[in-house]
Motif scaffolding. Structure first.
Motif, PDB file in Angstrom:
ATOM      1  N   SER A  24     -42.873  20.281 -34.950  1.00  0.00           N
ATOM      2  CA  SER A  24     -42.173  20.599 -33.624  1.00  0.00           C
ATOM      3  C   SER A  24     -41.004  19.784 -33.380  1.00  0.00           C
ATOM      4  O   SER A  24     -41.223  18.482 -33.546  1.00  0.00           O
ATOM      5  N   PHE A  25     -39.873  20.256 -33.164  1.00  0.00           N
ATOM      6  CA  PHE A  25     -38.522  19.499 -33.004  1.00  0.00           C
ATOM      7  C   PHE A  25     -38.031  20.017 -31.640  1.00  0.00           C
ATOM      8  O   PHE A  25     -37.926  21.087 -31.052  1.00  0.00           O
ATOM      9  N   LYS A  26     -37.627  18.839 -30.777  1.00  0.00           N
ATOM     10  CA  LYS A  26     -36.920  19.057 -29.393  1.00  0.00           C
ATOM     11  C   LYS A  26     -35.439  18.535 -29.405  1.00  0.00           C
ATOM     12  O   LYS A  26     -35.268  17.543 -29.919  1.00  0.00           O
ATOM     13  N   GLU A  27     -34.578  19.324 -29.147  1.00  0.00           N
ATOM     14  CA  GLU A  27     -33.322  18.900 -28.995  1.00  0.00           C
ATOM     15  C   GLU A  27     -33.178  17.650 -27.642  1.00  0.00           C
ATOM     16  O   GLU A  27     -33.571  17.883 -26.785  1.00  0.00           O
ATOM     17  N   THR A  28     -32.891  16.650 -28.324  1.00  0.00           N
ATOM     18  CA  THR A  28     -32.530  15.465 -27.373  1.00  0.00           C
ATOM     19  C   THR A  28     -31.086  15.044 -27.389  1.00  0.00           C
ATOM     20  O   THR A  28     -30.849  13.932 -26.377  1.00  0.00           O
ATOM     21  N   GLN A  88     -44.853  25.097 -57.208  1.00  0.00           N
ATOM     22  CA  GLN A  88     -45.390  25.940 -56.169  1.00  0.00           C
ATOM     23  C   GLN A  88     -44.990  25.391 -54.914  1.00  0.00           C
ATOM     24  O   GLN A  88     -45.606  24.477 -54.720  1.00  0.00           O
ATOM     25  N   PHE A  89     -44.420  26.448 -54.058  1.00  0.00           N
ATOM     26  CA  PHE A  89     -44.076  25.866 -52.773  1.00  0.00           C
ATOM     27  C   PHE A  89     -44.533  26.937 -51.555  1.00  0.00           C
ATOM     28  O   PHE A  89     -44.605  28.030 -51.958  1.00  0.00           O
ATOM     29  N   SER A  90     -44.896  26.143 -50.529  1.00  0.00           N
ATOM     30  CA  SER A  90     -45.235  26.823 -49.168  1.00  0.00           C
ATOM     31  C   SER A  90     -44.055  26.650 -48.287  1.00  0.00           C
ATOM     32  O   SER A  90     -43.392  25.754 -48.091  1.00  0.00           O
ATOM     33  N   THR A  91     -43.913  27.791 -47.370  1.00  0.00           N
ATOM     34  CA  THR A  91     -42.669  27.550 -46.402  1.00  0.00           C
ATOM     35  C   THR A  91     -42.971  27.611 -45.229  1.00  0.00           C
ATOM     36  O   THR A  91     -43.768  28.304 -44.569  1.00  0.00           O
ATOM     37  N   THR A  92     -42.290  26.537 -44.250  1.00  0.00           N
ATOM     38  CA  THR A  92     -42.581  26.372 -42.876  1.00  0.00           C
ATOM     39  C   THR A  92     -40.912  26.365 -42.369  1.00  0.00           C
ATOM     40  O   THR A  92     -40.393  25.403 -42.574  1.00  0.00           O
ATOM     41  N   ARG A 137     -30.946  28.117 -40.669  1.00  0.00           N
ATOM     42  CA  ARG A 137     -32.310  27.932 -40.259  1.00  0.00           C
ATOM     43  C   ARG A 137     -32.529  26.397 -41.104  1.00  0.00           C
ATOM     44  O   ARG A 137     -31.665  26.249 -42.129  1.00  0.00           O
ATOM     45  N   ILE A 138     -33.668  25.647 -40.824  1.00  0.00           N
ATOM     46  CA  ILE A 138     -33.896  24.402 -41.666  1.00  0.00           C
ATOM     47  C   ILE A 138     -35.306  24.887 -41.987  1.00  0.00           C
ATOM     48  O   ILE A 138     -36.211  25.011 -41.095  1.00  0.00           O
ATOM     49  N   ASP A 152     -41.480  17.063 -51.258  1.00  0.00           N
ATOM     50  CA  ASP A 152     -40.966  18.283 -50.736  1.00  0.00           C
ATOM     51  C   ASP A 152     -39.632  18.509 -50.769  1.00  0.00           C
ATOM     52  O   ASP A 152     -38.902  17.556 -51.057  1.00  0.00           O
ATOM     53  N   LEU A 153     -39.133  19.725 -50.316  1.00  0.00           N
ATOM     54  CA  LEU A 153     -37.906  19.994 -50.330  1.00  0.00           C
ATOM     55  C   LEU A 153     -37.603  20.469 -48.877  1.00  0.00           C
ATOM     56  O   LEU A 153     -38.156  21.171 -48.125  1.00  0.00           O
TER      57      LEU A 153
END
Length: 499
Positions: free
Chosen positions: A379-383, A318-322, A307-308, A296-297
């Motif tokens: 899901s990502f949390k600032e730590t 072919q790619f899907s985006t998140t 954004r990331i 993936d990229l």
């Protein structure tokens, strides 16, 4: 007595009515700002800039919304900006005035900064080695890369249009001439894959960028692979569709035009497959993020909608985006890495915010080094956050060989009037706590680019920094930087100490 009470009561009523009116105006401005300012990027809170800087920024933003009255307020309109002004306004003059009033009313007079403790190295983890290549003019390094196989480092000098090849002692062993503004160097067996922003690193709306392959044995043997690119910042050679040939993944940062694209080789030419038609692509990391056997990229964007993004490889290019993380447009996203800091098998995100070369060049309390820990399910949390003015790049490696990941970070837009300017900070990981330490190297250069790798093949990660003295400079440091070296090689001593 009664008369005075009536006067006081009337004054109080007027104050309350004005307060209610102001609150209604602010609420109307907030609703309009969320609607219009949040339509293209993450909604920026008023406290992210002070009042004076909002007064500078808002007329610029008005132009991009097609508010023609802003033309009157602008004393200087860049030709680049004029090309991006919509023919029809996206918001009325009246509504834009409400938006502007809301931001200026709610913005602070000055920004508040968190305290960031820092200490000096107690141990000699790195030894600096630096030699000045004999260039004609003051060097301006725009890209560096360590080749651990050949035990050399490459440093691209925009001013003198050359690439220096430096040995493990940082002394020059070779030089390639005729190379202009290089933004990225990748090593491919006996070739260098070079990305050129154009004839200079300055912003341009024209597609002057290109990608070239240069033979390391015969460096006069070069081949332009793709061209007509909008300020490209990185090119990767990677196989995404399991065919024999690698594809080129090109990040075009651009200005108002840019994109992330895959260039597929067909015969002797390359065909473009656009993944995301959006400016601001800074860096892409190829990784099998969902562990399905396909690369993936994951891409970092700046330039407005910061954004990331995870591009899931569905096969056949072919790619899907998140979107994994999104940042306000004033953050100045500058770099990111993927690393498993807590050893739970999930990739965390190391991120820096610090590009400060646009409309507001004031120091910002949210500039610095961030760690976002992967919580699963995208899901990502600032730590972790460390305030570092103008942070430009951070790398996670086990520099001290104690079994955990440390962080090395550089900053370009530095507050050099601080007691301890944070131009290079080493974050030593001790029991999952990052302790900030600094080297006193601010007189040796202004760091925009950095790479890491075991250049001397002794088992630890070394660091190379590129001096980029061009730009607004406080005080008298420019004189020091001009006299200084093109690169600074920080040779890691950890492996030697463990023997």
């Amino acid at each position: 007595m009664t008369y005075k009470l009536l006067i006081s009561a009337a004054a109080l009523i007027i104050i309350l009515l004005n307060a209610c009116h102001n609150e209604e105006e602010n609420n109307a401005g907030l609703a309009l700002a969320q609607k219009h300012c949040g339509s293209c990027h993450l909604f920026p809170q008023p406290d992210m800039l002070d009042k004076s800087n909002w007064e500078k920024v808002l007329p610029k933003m008005a132009l991009f919304m097609g508010v023609k009255s802003a033309l009157i307020k602008q004393t200087r309109i860049d030709a680049i900006e004029q090309t991006n002004i919509p023919e029809q306004p996206l918001v009325s003059d009246e509504d834009w005035e409400k938006i502007s009033n809301y931001y200026i009313a709610k913005a602070p007079y000055r920004l508040t900064f968190p305290l960031s403790s820092i200490s000096s190295f107690e141990k000699n983890l790195f030894i600096g080695k630096s030699y000045m290549p004999s260039s004609n003019r003051m060097p301006n390094i725009t890209s560096v890369k360590i080749d651990t196989v050949k035990q050399v480092a490459y440093a691209a000098d925009e001013i003198n249009q050359e690439i220096w090849v430096l040995g493990k002692d940082s002394k020059p062993v070779n030089r390639f001439i005729g190379h202009v503004a290089i933004s990225d160097i990748q090593i491919q067996k006996d070739n260098l894959l070079l990305t050129y922003m154009g004839n200079a690193i300055d912003p341009s709306v024209r597609p002057h960028g290109y990608v070239k392959k240069t033979d390391l044995v015969n460096h006069d043997k070069t081949e332009v692979l793709v061209s007509n690119l909008y300020r490209p910042t990185q090119t990767l050679g990677v196989n995404l569709d399991k065919t024999p040939d690698e594809e080129l993944v090109v990040n075009e940062f651009g200005v108002y035009k840019g994109q992330l694209a895959i260039w597929k080789k067909t015969g002797t030419t390359y065909t473009k497959h656009i993944i995301e038609n959006s400016p601001g692509a800074i860096k892409t990391i190829p990784v099998d993020y969902d562990k399905d056997g396909l690369l993936d990229l994951i891409t970092l964007y700046g330039q407005g909608d910061e954004r990331i993004v995870w591009y899931k490889n569905n096969g056949n290019l072919q790619f899907s985006t998140t979107t994994l993380l999104r940042f306000p447009p004033v953050y100045g996203s500058s770099s990111f890495e993927l690393a498993d800091f807590n050893k739970d098998g999930l990739l965390d995100i190391l991120y820096t915010a610090g590009d400060n070369s646009d409309y507001t060049q004031e120091l910002k309390p949210y500039h610095g080094v961030y760690v976002f820990t992967n919580q699963g399910k995208n899901s990502f949390k600032e730590t972790f956050f460390y305030q570092m003015n103008g942070a430009y790049k951070a790398v996670a490696k086990d520099f001290d060989l104690d079994g955990d990941l440390d962080i090395a970070a550089i900053a370009f837009f530095v507050d050099y009037f601080e007691k301890t300017p944070k131009d290079f900070v080493f974050f030593e990981n001790t029991n999952n706590t990052f302790n900030a330490k600094t080297l006193n190297i601010k007189n040796f250069g202004r760091w925009m680019v950095m790479d890491t790798g075991d250049i001397d093949n002794d088992g630890d990660e070394d660091i190379i920094l590129g001096n980029h003295p061009i730009g607004e400079t406080p005080g008298t440091l420019l004189k020091e930087w001009i006299k200084s070296k093109a690169v600074l090689l920080l040779v890691n001593q950890s492996a030697d100490k463990k023997r």
